[in-house]
Design a protein around this motif. Structure first.
Motif, short mmCIF file in Angstrom:
data_model
loop_
_atom_site.label_atom_id
_atom_site.label_comp_id
_atom_site.label_asym_id
_atom_site.label_seq_id
_atom_site.Cartn_x
_atom_site.Cartn_y
_atom_site.Cartn_z
N LEU A 68 0.80 -1.09 0.12
CA LEU A 68 0.05 0.04 0.08
C LEU A 68 0.74 1.35 -0.11
N SER A 69 0.33 2.21 -0.52
CA SER A 69 0.96 3.56 -0.38
C SER A 69 0.71 4.56 0.52
N ASP A 70 -0.26 4.14 1.42
CA ASP A 70 -0.58 5.19 2.58
C ASP A 70 -0.06 4.50 3.79
N ALA A 71 0.69 5.28 4.60
CA ALA A 71 1.45 4.85 5.62
C ALA A 71 0.60 4.51 6.91
N SER A 72 -0.38 5.11 7.04
CA SER A 72 -1.54 4.94 8.14
C SER A 72 -2.06 3.31 7.95
N ALA A 73 -2.50 3.09 6.66
CA ALA A 73 -2.96 2.07 5.91
C ALA A 73 -2.03 0.88 6.07
N VAL A 74 -0.86 1.20 5.98
CA VAL A 74 0.05 0.05 6.11
C VAL A 74 0.42 -0.13 7.49
N ASN A 75 0.47 0.67 8.47
CA ASN A 75 0.54 0.56 9.66
C ASN A 75 -0.63 -0.21 10.37
N ALA A 76 -1.98 -0.06 9.84
CA ALA A 76 -3.03 -0.82 10.42
C ALA A 76 -3.02 -2.23 9.85
N TYR A 98 8.25 0.19 -8.12
CA TYR A 98 7.86 -0.35 -6.79
C TYR A 98 6.73 0.88 -6.49
N ARG A 99 5.51 0.49 -6.00
CA ARG A 99 4.47 1.24 -5.55
C ARG A 99 4.60 1.03 -4.15
N GLY A 100 4.71 2.04 -3.17
CA GLY A 100 4.66 1.61 -1.89
C GLY A 100 4.68 3.26 -1.02
N ILE A 101 5.16 3.24 0.15
CA ILE A 101 5.13 4.52 1.01
C ILE A 101 6.40 5.22 0.98
N PRO A 102 6.39 6.39 0.75
CA PRO A 102 7.71 7.30 0.70
C PRO A 102 8.66 6.82 2.03
N ALA A 103 9.73 7.17 1.82
CA ALA A 103 10.82 6.79 2.94
C ALA A 103 10.35 7.57 4.19
N SER A 104 9.88 8.96 3.67
CA SER A 104 9.59 9.71 4.89
C SER A 104 8.82 9.27 5.82
N ASN A 105 7.78 8.36 5.40
CA ASN A 105 6.58 8.12 6.21
C ASN A 105 6.68 6.75 6.80
N LEU A 106 8.00 6.33 6.82
CA LEU A 106 8.31 4.93 7.19
C LEU A 106 8.01 5.14 8.86
N LYS A 107 8.18 6.14 9.48
CA LYS A 107 8.10 6.08 10.85
C LYS A 107 6.45 5.87 11.21
N LEU A 135 15.03 4.42 8.73
CA LEU A 135 14.93 3.03 9.52
C LEU A 135 16.04 3.31 10.59
N LYS A 136 16.97 3.72 10.23
CA LYS A 136 18.09 3.72 11.28
C LYS A 136 17.69 5.01 12.36
N ASN A 137 17.25 5.99 12.08
CA ASN A 137 16.75 7.05 12.88
C ASN A 137 15.80 6.33 13.86
#
Length: 208
Positions: A68-76, A98-107, A135-137
């Motif tokens: 998924l491309s929405d980070a909140s939906a990925v988290n759920a 690849y279609r996914g979440i932006p790296a900035s939304n990984l948190k 990820l390291k942060n």
């Protein structure tokens, strides 16, 4: 009065008597092709549960990759998968091919996910620097015991080339950057692999 409890030996003797003297282990125990033992008759001893570690070296993980491309939906989805029995997570990072979440939304995607208990996998293209830094942060902020963190950064230089996905710089420069990441992570998070060899691109092309 209650009947006295039979010992395991007494129970086994009665079972073998029913089997007309045939050895219990030969008649009632079998093994599958992959070596899993099946006991036809279970008792309280064989069903007793002992403490199991969160994970053991070399064991398989049950992972449901998330595209998924929405980070909140990925988290759920991740939290639901873990509640339903998944033992690892895989997140796709948005990029070329690849279609996914932006790296900035990984948190956001990893909110509430205990990365010192759940192995992780990043699925990403040749543009991997931002996601690995993010990820390291996250790991540094959470102050985990580094020895308890395991997973894979998902860098796949050969697979990226085969898929025809472009690198932000030359292949050689990207490989050199990946090598630096491997050295850094090996020194800090020794249970996190840097590279992955993804065979799906080859099997999808007909390899067997």
């Amino acid at each position: 009065d209650e009947f006295p409890s039979a010992s395991h030996a007494e129970w086994l003797a009665l079972v073998e008597k029913t089997l007309a003297g045939k050895p219990y282990d030969k008649v009632m125990r079998t093994k599958t092709y992959d070596g899993i033992e099946i006991n036809a008759l279970e008792d309280t001893l064989s069903l007793a549960l002992s403490h199991q570690p969160t994970r053991a070296p070399g064991e398989w993980s049950i992972v449901s990759p998330n595209w998924l491309s929405d980070a909140s939906a990925v988290n759920a989805d991740i939290l639901e998968d873990l509640e339903r029995g998944a033992s690892g997570i895989a997140i796709t990072i948005d990029g070329d091919g690849y279609r996914g979440i932006p790296a900035s939304n990984l948190k956001v995607a990893l909110d509430g996910v205990y990365l010192d208990m759940v192995p992780f996998m990043l699925i990403q293209s040749g543009d991997f620097e931002d996601s690995i830094a993010a990820l390291k942060n996250i790991l540094i902020e959470r102050e985990y015991d580094k020895a308890q963190v395991s997973g894979c950064l998902g860098i796949d230089p050969i697979g990226t080339l085969v898929r025809g996905i472009s690198f932000p710089v030359s292949f050689e420069a990207s490989l050199q950057t990946a090598t630096h990441f491997a050295q850094d992570w090996a020194g800090n998070y020794s249970n996190v692999a840097t590279f992955v060899a993804d065979g799906t691109v080859y099997s999808n092309a007909g390899a067997s």
